[in-house]
Design an enzyme around this catalytic site. Structure first.
Site, PDB file in Angstrom:
ATOM      1  N   GLU A 296     -13.161  -3.394  -5.616  1.00 16.82           N
ATOM      2  CA  GLU A 296     -13.624  -2.892  -4.312  1.00 16.82           C
ATOM      3  C   GLU A 296     -14.190  -1.485  -4.420  1.00 16.82           C
ATOM      4  O   GLU A 296     -15.088  -1.105  -3.680  1.00 16.82           O
ATOM      5  CB  GLU A 296     -12.447  -2.970  -3.326  1.00 16.82           C
ATOM      6  CG  GLU A 296     -12.775  -2.603  -1.902  1.00 16.82           C
ATOM      7  CD  GLU A 296     -12.482  -1.135  -1.599  1.00 16.82           C
ATOM      8  OE1 GLU A 296     -13.051  -0.613  -0.625  1.00 16.82           O
ATOM      9  OE2 GLU A 296     -11.695  -0.532  -2.340  1.00 16.82           O
TER      10      GLU A 296
ATOM     11  N   GLN B 153      -0.484   5.880   4.036  1.00 12.83           N
ATOM     12  CA  GLN B 153      -0.417   4.826   3.017  1.00 12.83           C
ATOM     13  C   GLN B 153      -0.044   5.376   1.641  1.00 12.83           C
ATOM     14  O   GLN B 153       0.657   4.720   0.873  1.00 12.83           O
ATOM     15  CB  GLN B 153      -1.768   4.126   2.893  1.00 12.83           C
ATOM     16  CG  GLN B 153      -1.995   2.992   3.855  1.00 12.83           C
ATOM     17  CD  GLN B 153      -3.296   2.270   3.541  1.00 12.83           C
ATOM     18  OE1 GLN B 153      -3.917   2.482   2.498  1.00 12.83           O
ATOM     19  NE2 GLN B 153      -3.730   1.423   4.450  1.00 12.83           N
TER      20      GLN B 153
ATOM     21  N   HIS C 149      -6.600  -7.890   7.218  1.00  9.67           N
ATOM     22  CA  HIS C 149      -6.239  -6.467   7.120  1.00  9.67           C
ATOM     23  C   HIS C 149      -4.741  -6.308   6.857  1.00  9.67           C
ATOM     24  O   HIS C 149      -4.328  -5.500   6.016  1.00  9.67           O
ATOM     25  CB  HIS C 149      -6.631  -5.723   8.397  1.00  9.67           C
ATOM     26  CG  HIS C 149      -8.108  -5.604   8.599  1.00  9.67           C
ATOM     27  ND1 HIS C 149      -8.946  -5.050   7.653  1.00  9.67           N
ATOM     28  CD2 HIS C 149      -8.904  -5.968   9.633  1.00  9.67           C
ATOM     29  CE1 HIS C 149     -10.196  -5.076   8.090  1.00  9.67           C
ATOM     30  NE2 HIS C 149     -10.189  -5.632   9.287  1.00  9.67           N
ATOM     31  N   LEU C 150      -3.933  -7.076   7.568  1.00  4.90           N
ATOM     32  CA  LEU C 150      -2.483  -7.002   7.361  1.00  4.90           C
ATOM     33  C   LEU C 150      -2.114  -7.465   5.954  1.00  4.90           C
ATOM     34  O   LEU C 150      -1.184  -6.928   5.351  1.00  4.90           O
ATOM     35  CB  LEU C 150      -1.764  -7.848   8.408  1.00  4.90           C
ATOM     36  CG  LEU C 150      -0.241  -7.918   8.304  1.00  4.90           C
ATOM     37  CD1 LEU C 150       0.384  -6.525   8.356  1.00  4.90           C
ATOM     38  CD2 LEU C 150       0.334  -8.808   9.415  1.00  4.90           C
ATOM     39  N   ALA C 151      -2.843  -8.434   5.425  1.00  4.86           N
ATOM     40  CA  ALA C 151      -2.565  -8.904   4.063  1.00  4.86           C
ATOM     41  C   ALA C 151      -2.628  -7.750   3.067  1.00  4.86           C
ATOM     42  O   ALA C 151      -1.779  -7.626   2.176  1.00  4.86           O
ATOM     43  CB  ALA C 151      -3.561 -10.001   3.678  1.00  4.86           C
ATOM     44  N   ASP C 152      -3.630  -6.877   3.222  1.00  5.35           N
ATOM     45  CA  ASP C 152      -3.733  -5.698   2.357  1.00  5.35           C
ATOM     46  C   ASP C 152      -2.488  -4.827   2.447  1.00  5.35           C
ATOM     47  O   ASP C 152      -1.955  -4.351   1.436  1.00  5.35           O
ATOM     48  CB  ASP C 152      -4.940  -4.848   2.761  1.00  5.35           C
ATOM     49  CG  ASP C 152      -6.245  -5.396   2.229  1.00  5.35           C
ATOM     50  OD1 ASP C 152      -6.214  -6.266   1.345  1.00  5.35           O
ATOM     51  OD2 ASP C 152      -7.300  -4.947   2.700  1.00  5.35           O
ATOM     52  N   GLN C 153      -2.028  -4.601   3.680  1.00  9.32           N
ATOM     53  CA  GLN C 153      -0.931  -3.666   3.906  1.00  9.32           C
ATOM     54  C   GLN C 153       0.408  -4.204   3.394  1.00  9.32           C
ATOM     55  O   GLN C 153       1.277  -3.435   2.975  1.00  9.32           O
ATOM     56  CB  GLN C 153      -0.812  -3.362   5.409  1.00  9.32           C
ATOM     57  CG  GLN C 153      -2.083  -2.890   6.076  1.00  9.32           C
ATOM     58  CD  GLN C 153      -2.584  -1.594   5.505  1.00  9.32           C
ATOM     59  OE1 GLN C 153      -1.829  -0.645   5.368  1.00  9.32           O
ATOM     60  NE2 GLN C 153      -3.860  -1.539   5.165  1.00  9.32           N
TER      61      GLN C 153
ATOM     62  N   HIS D 192     -11.135  -6.388  -1.278  1.00 12.25           N
ATOM     63  CA  HIS D 192     -10.190  -5.290  -1.053  1.00 12.25           C
ATOM     64  C   HIS D 192      -8.782  -5.712  -1.475  1.00 12.25           C
ATOM     65  O   HIS D 192      -8.081  -4.979  -2.188  1.00 12.25           O
ATOM     66  CB  HIS D 192     -10.219  -4.934   0.437  1.00 12.25           C
ATOM     67  CG  HIS D 192      -9.862  -3.523   0.744  1.00 12.25           C
ATOM     68  ND1 HIS D 192      -8.557  -3.104   0.864  1.00 12.25           N
ATOM     69  CD2 HIS D 192     -10.626  -2.431   0.965  1.00 12.25           C
ATOM     70  CE1 HIS D 192      -8.536  -1.811   1.160  1.00 12.25           C
ATOM     71  NE2 HIS D 192      -9.779  -1.378   1.217  1.00 12.25           N
TER      72      HIS D 192
END
Length: 337
Positions: free
Chosen positions: A10, A100, A280-284, A305
């Site tokens: 990414e 983060q 997006h939540l999957a990333d977090q 990402h």
């Protein structure tokens, strides 16, 4: 010494933030080259530099190359020190992205911590405050941490000027999560205007009600006074184990109806996928679940990402993150020892 090519995959700031967080947790130093190498303006911007400085202060680390526009950073942590910290970005750069970089360490620190972060709280290029508050942090609480967040002052892009407080009481161990079934959903919507006419919010919510069949009682207008003008429309999809948050940002020369319609389109894509975890939540979720040592969730097709984040996690932790296609639209992500 872990060596990372910041232009791989990414090629953005997530590579740096994940490396900082896991370096603090594991005590492993790293050398990252070509920082944000795939961005139009590569190197450390103000937000990324603040993240490096925050990680260095909390981890008593040496950070060689911590300067604006630097594309090369050597980071050597010593020991994570819980406590009270205050970090100001100085621009509309995202407070949540700075968080983060240090949150993984504070989740496993030896005592509680309080952070005050100043900058942008509602930035279209980052998870906004409401995603943090409604979606991500409740899942960390399910993993055993006590973590609270307060929006002291909103800060919209491009003016910034926002402020949040985060209080973290770590758990002895993080419990794994399994987010496999979504079940029935309940949808709410809110439109926020800061120093802008209220009719913008009313028009956005009218679109949400019409296109998603949301009852008027489950929509809300919020008018704010803050450092600069801003507008967001927020749609919350509540299911059995989590709330997904979808946010559209008002833009110059883009109608309120179009902003709302774009946000509704994100919600429809999520609903059609029939999975509980949005992309997006999957990333977090990847980092806290990797720290827990196991867990799994179902999401839509992993983004570049997400794939890049997995590669960085596996450099620091002796864990394997597996992905498997499930059905027509879903993917299962599993953390295995």
């Amino acid at each position: 010494m872990i060596v990372i090519d910041g232009s791989a995959g990414e090629g953005g700031g997530q590579v740096l933030r994940t490396a900082l967080g896991l370096s603090l947790v594991t005590g492993q130093p790293f050398h990252i080259k070509n920082i944000r190498g795939k961005r139009k303006k590569p190197g450390l911007m103000r937000q990324h530099l603040t993240a490096v400085k925050a990680a260095a202060e909390i981890g008593r680390a040496e950070a060689i190359g911590a300067a604006i526009a630097s594309q090369d950073l050597l980071f050597r942590p010593q020991s994570v020190q819980p406590g009270a910290y205050h970090f100001a970005i100085g621009t509309a750069g995202s407070c949540t992205l700075v968080l983060q970089a240090v949150l993984p360490a504070l989740l496993q620190a030896t005592g509680p911590s309080e952070l005050v972060l100043e900058g942008g709280t509602h930035n279209p290029m980052a998870p906004p405050f409401d995603f943090l508050d409604k979606t991500f942090l409740p899942l960390l609480r399910q993993m055993g941490t006590r973590i609270d967040v307060e929006l002291v002052r909103p800060g919209f892009f491009p003016a910034g000027g926002g402020k949040i407080k985060v209080r973290v009481k770590p758990a002895a161990t993080l419990a794994p999560l399994e987010l496999i079934e979504r079940g029935t959903v309940d949808i709410e919507a809110k439109a926020v205007c800061a120093e802008l006419p209220g009719h913008i919010a009313l028009r956005e919510l009218a679109v949400c009600r019409r296109k998603l069949d949301i009852p008027a009682a489950k929509t809300k207008v919020e008018q704010l006074d803050c450092h600069g003008p801003g507008n967001v429309v927020e749609i919350f999809v509540h299911s059995a184990h989590l709330t997904e948050t979808f946010i559209g940002f008002g833009q110059l020369n883009v109608s309120a109806e179009k902003v709302a319609s774009r946000t509704v389109a994100q919600v429809r894509t999520y609903l059609e996928s029939e999975v509980p975890v949005g992309h997006h939540l999957a990333d977090q979720l990847l980092v806290p679940l990797a720290l827990a040592g196991k867990g799994r969730f179902r999401t839509s097709k992993p983004s570049q990402h997400t794939l890049t984040n997995i590669e960085v996690i596996e450099l620091f932790l002796d864990k394997k993150i597996e992905m498997e296609r499930v059905g027509d639209k879903g993917w299962e992500v599993r953390i295995v020892g």
